[in-house]
Scaffold this motif. Sequence first.
Motif, PDB file in Angstrom:
ATOM      1  N   ILE A   2      -4.074  88.737  92.134  1.00 27.24           N
ATOM      2  CA  ILE A   2      -4.016  87.944  93.594  1.00 27.24           C
ATOM      3  C   ILE A   2      -2.980  88.408  94.347  1.00 27.24           C
ATOM      4  CG2 ILE A   2      -3.923  85.755  94.688  1.00 27.24           C
ATOM      5  CD1 ILE A   2      -6.496  85.907  93.108  1.00 27.24           C
ATOM      6  N   LEU A   3      -1.938  88.624  93.809  1.00 26.08           N
ATOM      7  CA  LEU A   3      -0.694  89.125  94.478  1.00 26.08           C
ATOM      8  C   LEU A   3      -0.987  90.501  94.971  1.00 26.08           C
ATOM      9  CD1 LEU A   3       2.347  88.678  95.523  1.00 26.08           C
ATOM     10  CD2 LEU A   3       3.121  89.687  93.379  1.00 26.08           C
ATOM     11  N   ALA A   4      -1.369  91.362  94.095  1.00 29.35           N
ATOM     12  CA  ALA A   4      -1.831  92.774  94.478  1.00 29.35           C
ATOM     13  C   ALA A   4      -2.775  92.825  95.558  1.00 29.35           C
ATOM     14  CB  ALA A   4      -2.504  93.449  93.265  1.00 29.35           C
ATOM     15  N   ALA A   5      -3.782  91.749  95.418  1.00 32.54           N
ATOM     16  CA  ALA A   5      -4.924  91.845  96.652  1.00 32.54           C
ATOM     17  C   ALA A   5      -4.834  91.446  97.794  1.00 32.54           C
ATOM     18  CB  ALA A   5      -6.102  90.940  96.185  1.00 32.54           C
ATOM     19  N   ASN A   6      -3.509  90.315  97.818  1.00 31.55           N
ATOM     20  CA  ASN A   6      -2.950  89.938  99.136  1.00 31.55           C
ATOM     21  C   ASN A   6      -1.979  90.812  99.912  1.00 31.55           C
ATOM     22  OD1 ASN A   6      -4.719  87.889  99.247  1.00 31.55           O
ATOM     23  ND2 ASN A   6      -3.410  86.336  98.302  1.00 31.55           N
ATOM     24  N   LEU A   7      -1.167  91.390  99.062  1.00 30.78           N
ATOM     25  CA  LEU A   7      -0.310  92.372  99.673  1.00 30.78           C
ATOM     26  C   LEU A   7      -1.014  93.517 100.278  1.00 30.78           C
ATOM     27  CD1 LEU A   7       2.777  92.583  96.827  1.00 30.78           C
ATOM     28  CD2 LEU A   7       2.789  91.493  99.333  1.00 30.78           C
ATOM     29  N   GLN A   8      -1.977  94.052  99.694  1.00 30.43           N
ATOM     30  CA  GLN A   8      -2.908  95.108 100.324  1.00 30.43           C
ATOM     31  C   GLN A   8      -3.580  94.481 101.704  1.00 30.43           C
ATOM     32  OE1 GLN A   8      -6.038  96.688  98.084  1.00 30.43           O
ATOM     33  NE2 GLN A   8      -5.557  98.808  98.602  1.00 30.43           N
ATOM     34  N   ARG A   9      -4.190  93.145 101.519  1.00 28.89           N
ATOM     35  CA  ARG A   9      -4.642  92.663 102.462  1.00 28.89           C
ATOM     36  C   ARG A   9      -3.719  92.470 103.546  1.00 28.89           C
ATOM     37  NH1 ARG A   9      -9.718  89.781 102.191  1.00 28.89           N
ATOM     38  NH2 ARG A   9     -10.858  90.721  99.942  1.00 28.89           N
ATOM     39  N   LEU A  10      -2.613  92.049 103.433  1.00 28.35           N
ATOM     40  CA  LEU A  10      -1.645  91.900 104.409  1.00 28.35           C
ATOM     41  C   LEU A  10      -1.337  93.122 105.212  1.00 28.35           C
ATOM     42  CD1 LEU A  10       0.415  89.804 105.209  1.00 28.35           C
ATOM     43  CD2 LEU A  10       2.071  90.895 103.845  1.00 28.35           C
ATOM     44  N   SER A  11      -1.131  94.128 104.357  1.00 22.52           N
ATOM     45  CA  SER A  11      -0.975  95.517 105.120  1.00 22.52           C
ATOM     46  C   SER A  11      -2.042  96.005 106.009  1.00 22.52           C
ATOM     47  CB  SER A  11      -0.713  96.585 104.088  1.00 22.52           C
ATOM     48  OG  SER A  11      -1.807  97.092 103.455  1.00 22.52           O
ATOM     49  N   LEU A  12      -3.293  95.524 105.953  1.00 21.99           N
ATOM     50  CA  LEU A  12      -4.270  96.022 106.547  1.00 21.99           C
ATOM     51  C   LEU A  12      -4.674  94.917 107.763  1.00 21.99           C
ATOM     52  CD1 LEU A  12      -6.619  97.223 103.444  1.00 21.99           C
ATOM     53  CD2 LEU A  12      -5.464  98.577 105.170  1.00 21.99           C
ATOM     54  N   GLY A  13      -4.094  93.655 107.744  1.00 23.36           N
ATOM     55  CA  GLY A  13      -4.352  92.664 108.618  1.00 23.36           C
ATOM     56  C   GLY A  13      -5.757  91.867 108.393  1.00 23.36           C
ATOM     57  N   LYS A  14      -5.911  91.861 106.826  1.00 18.57           N
ATOM     58  CA  LYS A  14      -7.065  91.233 106.547  1.00 18.57           C
ATOM     59  C   LYS A  14      -6.906  89.645 106.065  1.00 18.57           C
ATOM     60  CE  LYS A  14      -9.909  95.144 105.028  1.00 18.57           C
ATOM     61  NZ  LYS A  14     -10.716  95.602 103.959  1.00 18.57           N
ATOM     62  N   LYS A  15      -7.634  88.895 106.154  1.00 20.95           N
ATOM     63  CA  LYS A  15      -7.661  87.516 105.482  1.00 20.95           C
ATOM     64  C   LYS A  15      -7.135  87.542 103.891  1.00 20.95           C
ATOM     65  CE  LYS A  15     -10.160  83.071 105.171  1.00 20.95           C
ATOM     66  NZ  LYS A  15     -11.524  82.410 105.426  1.00 20.95           N
ATOM     67  N   LEU A  16      -6.370  86.652 103.783  1.00 15.68           N
ATOM     68  CA  LEU A  16      -5.597  86.530 102.353  1.00 15.68           C
ATOM     69  C   LEU A  16      -6.660  85.951 101.460  1.00 15.68           C
ATOM     70  CD1 LEU A  16      -1.986  86.129 103.068  1.00 15.68           C
ATOM     71  CD2 LEU A  16      -3.200  88.204 102.953  1.00 15.68           C
ATOM     72  N   ARG A  17      -6.742  86.140 100.212  1.00 21.98           N
ATOM     73  CA  ARG A  17      -7.606  85.534  99.184  1.00 21.98           C
ATOM     74  C   ARG A  17      -6.764  84.460  98.749  1.00 21.98           C
ATOM     75  NH1 ARG A  17      -8.964  89.427  94.479  1.00 21.98           N
ATOM     76  NH2 ARG A  17      -9.627  87.377  93.436  1.00 21.98           N
ATOM     77  N   LEU A  18      -7.454  83.447  98.414  1.00 22.40           N
ATOM     78  CA  LEU A  18      -6.928  82.060  97.972  1.00 22.40           C
ATOM     79  C   LEU A  18      -7.139  81.967  96.272  1.00 22.40           C
ATOM     80  CD1 LEU A  18      -8.088  79.510 100.726  1.00 22.40           C
ATOM     81  CD2 LEU A  18      -5.726  80.940 100.392  1.00 22.40           C
ATOM     82  N   TRP A  19      -5.964  81.499  95.630  1.00 24.66           N
ATOM     83  CA  TRP A  19      -6.231  81.472  94.166  1.00 24.66           C
ATOM     84  C   TRP A  19      -6.171  80.013  93.627  1.00 24.66           C
ATOM     85  CZ3 TRP A  19      -1.568  81.777  90.209  1.00 24.66           C
ATOM     86  CH2 TRP A  19      -2.170  82.027  89.138  1.00 24.66           C
ATOM     87  N   GLN A  20      -7.452  79.721  92.655  1.00 24.34           N
ATOM     88  CA  GLN A  20      -7.570  78.560  91.968  1.00 24.34           C
ATOM     89  C   GLN A  20      -7.082  78.908  90.684  1.00 24.34           C
ATOM     90  OE1 GLN A  20      -8.707  75.604  92.736  1.00 24.34           O
ATOM     91  NE2 GLN A  20      -7.925  74.962  90.951  1.00 24.34           N
ATOM     92  N   PRO A  21      -5.820  78.826  90.195  1.00 29.06           N
ATOM     93  CA  PRO A  21      -5.377  78.994  88.866  1.00 29.06           C
ATOM     94  C   PRO A  21      -5.925  78.088  87.602  1.00 29.06           C
ATOM     95  CG  PRO A  21      -3.580  77.809  90.209  1.00 29.06           C
ATOM     96  CD  PRO A  21      -4.797  78.104  91.033  1.00 29.06           C
ATOM     97  N   GLN A  22      -6.312  78.676  86.626  1.00 26.92           N
ATOM     98  CA  GLN A  22      -6.896  77.803  85.336  1.00 26.92           C
ATOM     99  C   GLN A  22      -5.836  76.792  85.276  1.00 26.92           C
ATOM    100  OE1 GLN A  22      -5.884  81.380  82.990  1.00 26.92           O
ATOM    101  NE2 GLN A  22      -5.233  79.943  81.309  1.00 26.92           N
TER     102      GLN A  22
END
Length: 694
Positions: free
Chosen positions: A283-303
């Motif tokens: 989730i952290l990896a995806a959101n750091l990449q999305r942040l750099s691209l100006g995209k909407k961040l993913r939300l995490w539902q942890p187990q």
Amino acid sequence: MAIAKTQPQGALVLAGGGHSHALLLQRWAMAPSSRPALGAITLVSRSGSSLYSGLVPSLFAGTIGLEACRIDLRRLCNAAQVAFVEAEIIGLDSSKRLLQLRHSDGSPRPPLSCPLLSLDLGASTAAGPAQAMAIKPLEPVLAALGALTPGALVQLIGSGAAAVELSFALRRRGLQVQLLLQSKSRPYWDRFSDGLRAAGVELHVDCEPTSASPALRLLCSGSRGPAWLAATGLPLNQQGRLCTDASLQVLGFPGFFASGDCAVIQQQPRPASGVWAVRAAPILAANLQRLSLGKKLRLWQPQTHALQLLGDGKGRAYGQWGPLRWGASRLSWLWKQKLDQRFMAMLQQPSSVMAASQEMACSGCAAKLPAQVLNQALNQLGLDQTGPQDAAIVSNSLSNSSSQQWLQSCDGFPALVADPWLNARLTTLHACSDLWASGAQIQSAQLLIQLPRCSVALQSELLSQSLAGVQSVLAQHGAQLLGGHSLQAMAQEANKPLSQQLLLALTVNGFAADPWLKGPLQPGDVLLISRSIGTGVLFAAAQLGKAKSSWISEALEFMQQSQAGLVPLLAAHGCQVCTDVTGFGLLGHLTEMLAASPGVQLQLELDAAPALKGALTLLQQGIASSLAPSNKAILEKWPQLINHQSEAILQLWLDPQTCGPLLAAIPAAQAEACLTAMQTNGFPHARQIARVMG
């Protein structure tokens, strides 16, 4: 959530080397396209490696060594093209977005700009009795355990999983163990009580034991976020953990992320556990990449629940998954071992990928031109090559009334390390070494610096950090930075962090009453080397992902040691001939001394040259600096060495050095006293490596 257009962009700093960040680096190394499209990424950690929490009990039990559970952060950073900074994080100015740091020796460092920040800091131990040693950080505890004799008494204070599992582990180690428990936590620890007693652990509930004082008292009373977080203004829960939303962004601070034991999702709290740190990484990896691209961040539902397997020190493990619990079994232990081995194996992959895909070209002083190229050019122009000195005598005296002579030297190289502050320190110390080898004191310097082509903000940060690194050395020696020149490269290099694309060179000025030369050596002189060698092969291996982080850390510690104090010490013992060991290696610089000393020969003591930890091991594996093959041509002047029985030792003498040792000729009558003085005044690895024969 959408990212606002005002979202801060630029450099990303990963603060801390926890499991989330380690997995982030591994992901970027294996899949470079997943790396955020940011100008610079830096990892800051107080050590070049971290410990995998799942294997710590086995480490405490003594059934595995320290290397088996090390996560090599330097190697992961190198593979992921992320700059690594070894420093202790002591604070954060959240309004100015500045990370406050302290050098490993306790001295201050300039703050690091962090427009974007990810915090994975681990946790500290909750407060307890002052006389008890906190279980975190682990390194001091491991050192204390290593000093205990078998059968020594250890007390553990705590009622949670860590205290229980470490009690089992320390009994397996052969120590007496007393576990101090609280009755309010009985619902948790009581199911282990029979197993603990069977293992020989004394249980004391709500009371202190009346037996003899323990050799070591350990506090395992739960974890909290690092104490310095309280002064940052960031939102914290009652345990001092950073509060984030489901995207892992810190509440109220866009561009600041947090994961691992130092953080908690406010609406979905989970206890500190390596399981959630590992699961947070994608989730952290995806959101750091999305942040750099100006995209909407993913939300995490942890187990909701995490698997917990606790070893009993006898090849079995207890298990728990939410409300489901089971007793110690061999199958559970094998399951735990498989999970741990898979995790560590995953983090070992990047080095092989990198070694196969990158062509190695060394930096530091190993990037200098081969001696043959230099000599050929000098010959072609008819320039004098006889008796080249470390520093040039610019004038015979500073003034008509002074007997001090003015000296000048110039040195520099492409960045050796990706930390711009540390790289500038190393470059400055290396340049100053030419004057110390001439018996001079440093008075002033000028700097030439080439920056990579990048944004103004990043260039400003790189320049500021580099200037601070230069100043940290000059100020220590009472010298001034007079100025210099800056320029930028024509283009960025694709496969290096921006901070490792720096090129620094310094002109250093100083004075000496009677400058030392490289010769002539006198019959009977003894040659002393001030410290260990091997930096060339160590940093070449680091670039290939084959050097242990602890080897690099130790080498950098030596390289940052000023050798200015050797000048009066060597002078007091009759030194008049000296040089420093740099790019042409120990044998190359001995050859220069011999060339300036007609009529004498050297009797070398090849086995006496001190090696940095790991250097000979790497040389035995056939690893060498990219300059080493050119240095091997020097052997033509030393035919007696060509068939030396130890190829690794011979290669050590040819290894190019950055911030290398001084090599001084001392009259035989004073050599022993001089060597003792060196070894007792900050240079314990000083050695005699040759004698001058008539």
